[in-house]
Design an enzyme around this catalytic site. Structure first.
Site, PDB file in Angstrom:
ATOM      1  N   ASP A 126       0.724  -1.151   0.055  1.00  0.00           N
ATOM      2  CA  ASP A 126       0.084   0.049   0.055  1.00  0.00           C
ATOM      3  C   ASP A 126       0.708   1.150   0.030  1.00  0.00           C
ATOM      4  OD1 ASP A 126      -2.350   1.839   0.580  1.00  0.00           O
ATOM      5  OD2 ASP A 126      -3.064   0.192   1.432  1.00  0.00           O
ATOM      6  N   THR A 175      -6.984   3.494  -2.334  1.00  0.00           N
ATOM      7  CA  THR A 175      -6.779   2.125  -1.666  1.00  0.00           C
ATOM      8  C   THR A 175      -7.701   1.079  -2.523  1.00  0.00           C
ATOM      9  OG1 THR A 175      -5.330   2.349   0.090  1.00  0.00           O
ATOM     10  CG2 THR A 175      -6.620   0.438   0.197  1.00  0.00           C
ATOM     11  N   LYS A 208      -6.152  -3.828   6.578  1.00  0.00           N
ATOM     12  CA  LYS A 208      -7.330  -3.020   6.054  1.00  0.00           C
ATOM     13  C   LYS A 208      -8.278  -4.069   5.360  1.00  0.00           C
ATOM     14  CE  LYS A 208      -5.024   1.159   4.633  1.00  0.00           C
ATOM     15  NZ  LYS A 208      -4.669   1.984   3.349  1.00  0.00           N
ATOM     16  N   ASP A 244       1.282   2.436   4.009  1.00  0.00           N
ATOM     17  CA  ASP A 244       0.384   3.571   3.739  1.00  0.00           C
ATOM     18  C   ASP A 244       0.252   4.354   5.016  1.00  0.00           C
ATOM     19  OD1 ASP A 244      -1.367   4.947   1.657  1.00  0.00           O
ATOM     20  OD2 ASP A 244      -2.726   4.257   3.412  1.00  0.00           O
ATOM     21  N   ASP A 263      -1.083  -0.434  -4.721  1.00  0.00           N
ATOM     22  CA  ASP A 263      -2.454   0.191  -4.980  1.00  0.00           C
ATOM     23  C   ASP A 263      -2.439   1.663  -5.539  1.00  0.00           C
ATOM     24  OD1 ASP A 263      -1.743   0.967  -2.372  1.00  0.00           O
ATOM     25  OD2 ASP A 263      -3.739   0.641  -1.462  1.00  0.00           O
ATOM     26  N   HIS A 264      -1.442   2.247  -5.312  1.00  0.00           N
ATOM     27  CA  HIS A 264      -1.309   3.789  -5.382  1.00  0.00           C
ATOM     28  C   HIS A 264       0.255   4.211  -5.138  1.00  0.00           C
ATOM     29  CE1 HIS A 264      -1.876   4.786  -1.385  1.00  0.00           C
ATOM     30  NE2 HIS A 264      -3.048   3.922  -1.363  1.00  0.00           N
ATOM     31  N   HIS A 305      -2.157  10.804  -1.542  1.00  0.00           N
ATOM     32  CA  HIS A 305      -2.158  10.285  -2.797  1.00  0.00           C
ATOM     33  C   HIS A 305      -3.551  10.419  -3.632  1.00  0.00           C
ATOM     34  CE1 HIS A 305      -4.085   6.845  -1.173  1.00  0.00           C
ATOM     35  NE2 HIS A 305      -3.198   6.934  -0.085  1.00  0.00           N
TER      36      HIS A 305
END
Ligand SMILES: [Zn+2]
Length: 547
Positions: A36, A77, A160, A304, A351-352, A485
């Site tokens: 993440d 996400t 998550k 993240d 995921d980014h 992000h």
């Protein structure tokens, strides 16, 4: 044995051989790893500090796509994990954000909300009201389940919920996520009615407490963290209830200040317990020891949380990746000892990405800024009042989108399309706004290039707003510390893409590939149908020939 019988026996043997050589073409286990907020450059930013068996091994022995990007906004996400595993973008899979505004319900909806199911594995009520019901298309895992007539088993794991549920898909055997209140790995009745016995026993050991009972110190001597800014900078956010952003962090004390075991999310040990749980699940469920290909989708969420809190250039972030590299090394070593390198297909992506802290870049004279959306909302209300006469034309500003009151606008005898266009044009006057799109033009497929095509690929009419906007580079809605992000720019869109194991040959590619290419690539390798709404195409990865 008479001749006829011997021919039959020979036929039977050769048929068995044929069948077994056909089944041998598929790996025993597919493991998707999503980190993440991992930017592409983190592979090289910390390269000299990584060991030989983690990221370096994936690069040196696997196949790397060095130019794989997200092709839509927002780069968050929920949409990211969905796009990786469904082979399409929010336009088709429907996960337009982590949460969106539902005009019919007149409230925000979380991407994996499901009020019809309940928690399995703890007494925390809200943590398990989750399922993939809002995801409109199938995942690779769903296709694998159907193609194998449910013989293949598919699991998702992440701290998550959304990073576990959305990758695993609808027909998964289970998705598990972390409940900080109980310290348990939990699921929902969408998948199962009770946890397997081994997991009840595993939770009883309170796997997070081992790490939360001692301080977080840097893995190496602090002075060696030369890829990062000094340990304490004004660009970092302290943990709740504290003021210092300096090592070491007293985790037992921080736990009392910040909501118990949920603290582990914002430490590198969140990745460690995720890895430990992944290994335990593979062993207990005997993944890869089946006749059909099994699949595990595992996401490391802690990078993240730490990236948001400390930014892209913090010692905390570097330490997180150095420790993740060790966790990854242990995980890969385990997978190879469990089924063998030739029997496991691994891919790793993110995921980014994440933005370099704008305040830091602005101190280096790079243009940028922080957008105050309260100001956007105030201005939008003034413009709407002037053109419609209404005080209630605006319903919500969220996720760089404005939701309008369709019925009030209709009652006032105004044309919704014209109002959308007026608002889209007006917003462009504001400092920091780069591009805007009116929903009615997206529905007519007017936007095929540049930022507006990224907005279009992230748009789904039933859940998106009426006017979409993106900010200029190095602008964000946030505070002056930490980062986020979501933008259409390469710092958020360009992510690692590594393929490893099974028949994957070593190499790298500079070709532009997109996030929706991953799922059809996995499907293509497994010779199963693409996920049902796939928009991407398989990446040409060189594979060793079949014997
Ligand atoms: Zn994030």
């Amino acid at each position: 044995m008479n001749l006829r019988l011997s021919i039959l026996v020979i036929l039977a043997i050769s048929l068995t051989k044929l069948v077994s050589s056909q089944t041998e073409k598929k790996p025993a286990l597919v493991v998707g790893i999503v980190v993440d907020q991992m930017r592409f450059d983190y592979i090289y930013k910390y390269w000299n500090r990584y060991g030989n068996d983690g990221f370096k091994k994936l690069v040196r022995e696997g196949y790397q796509c060095k130019n794989l990007q997200y092709n839509y906004v927002p780069t968050y996400t929920g949409p990211g994990h969905s796009s990786i595993y469904t082979g399409t973008t929010p336009e088709r899979h429907g996960i337009v954000s982590n949460d969106w505004f539902d005009l019919k319900l007149n409230k925000s909806v979380y991407c994996t909300d499901d009020s019809t199911v309940s928690t399995v594995g703890s007494s925390t009520v809200s943590v398990g009201k989750m399922s993939p019901r809002n995801l409109l298309s199938t995942t690779v895992g769903d296709e694998l389940r159907v193609a194998s007539n449910l013989k293949s088993r598919v699991y998702g794991i992440a701290l998550k919920d959304r990073a576990s549920i959305l990758p695993a898909g609808h027909s998964a055997n289970a998705a598990y996520w972390f409940d900080g209140s109980s310290g348990n790995w939990v699921s929902s009745t969408f998948y199962l009615n009770e946890l397997p016995k081994w997991l009840i026993d595993y939770n009883a050991t309170q796997p997070g407490m081992k790490y939360l009972s001692k301080p977080w110190e840097t893995l190496h001597e602090l002075s060696t963290y030369t890829a990062s800014l000094p340990d304490s900078t004004p660009y970092e956010t302290p943990y709740k209830g504290t003021k210092s952003v300096k090592f070491p962090y007293n985790l037992p004390e921080l736990m009392t200040l910040s909501g118990g075991q949920n603290l582990i999310r914002a430490t590198p040990f969140g990745s460690t317990i995720t890895k430990e749980f992944a290994i335990e699940l593979i062993k207990q469920e005997k993944l890869g020891k089946n006749q059909s290909t099994d699949m595990l989708c595992v996401s490391f969420s802690s990078p993240d949380y730490i990236g948001h809190q400390f930014g892209t250039d913090a010692v905390e972030t570097e330490d997180t990746y150095l420790r993740l590299d060790l966790d990854l090394a242990e995980f890969l070593t385990f997978l190879e000892s469990w089924v063998g390198k030739e029997e496991v297909l691994v891919f790793l992506t993110a995921d980014h990405g994440g933005a370099t802290v704008p305040a830091y870049l602005m101190d280096l004279k790079v243009p940028g800024g922080y957008m105050d959306y309260r100001n956007v909302e105030t201005k939008a209300k003034v413009w709407l009042k002037a053109s419609t006469g209404l005080d209630n034309a605006l319903v919500k500003v969220t996720n760089d989108q404005i939701y309008l009151n369709e019925s009030a606008i209709a009652k006032a005898g105004k044309d919704l399309n014209e109002i959308e266009q007026m608002l889209a044009d007006s917003l462009l006057k504001l400092e920091g706004i780069h591009a805007t799109c009116a929903a009615y033009l997206i529905q007519r497929y007017e936007y095929t290039q540049g930022t507006r095509s990224q907005i279009q690929k992230g748009y789904y009419a039933k859940r998106s707003g009426h006017v979409m906007m993106t900010l200029e580079p190095n602008w964000m809605e946030y505070h002056k510390t930490g980062t986020t992000h979501g933008s259409p720019y390469s710092y958020d869109t360009r992510v690692p893409m590594l393929w490893y194991g099974w028949k994957v040959q070593h190499g790298e590619s500079a070709q532009p590939y997109y996030i929706d290419d991953i799922a059809p690539t996995v499907s293509w390798m497994l010779n199963i149908p693409f996920p049902n709404a796939t928009s991407g195409k398989p990446i040409a990865i060189p594979l060793k020939a079949n014997d």
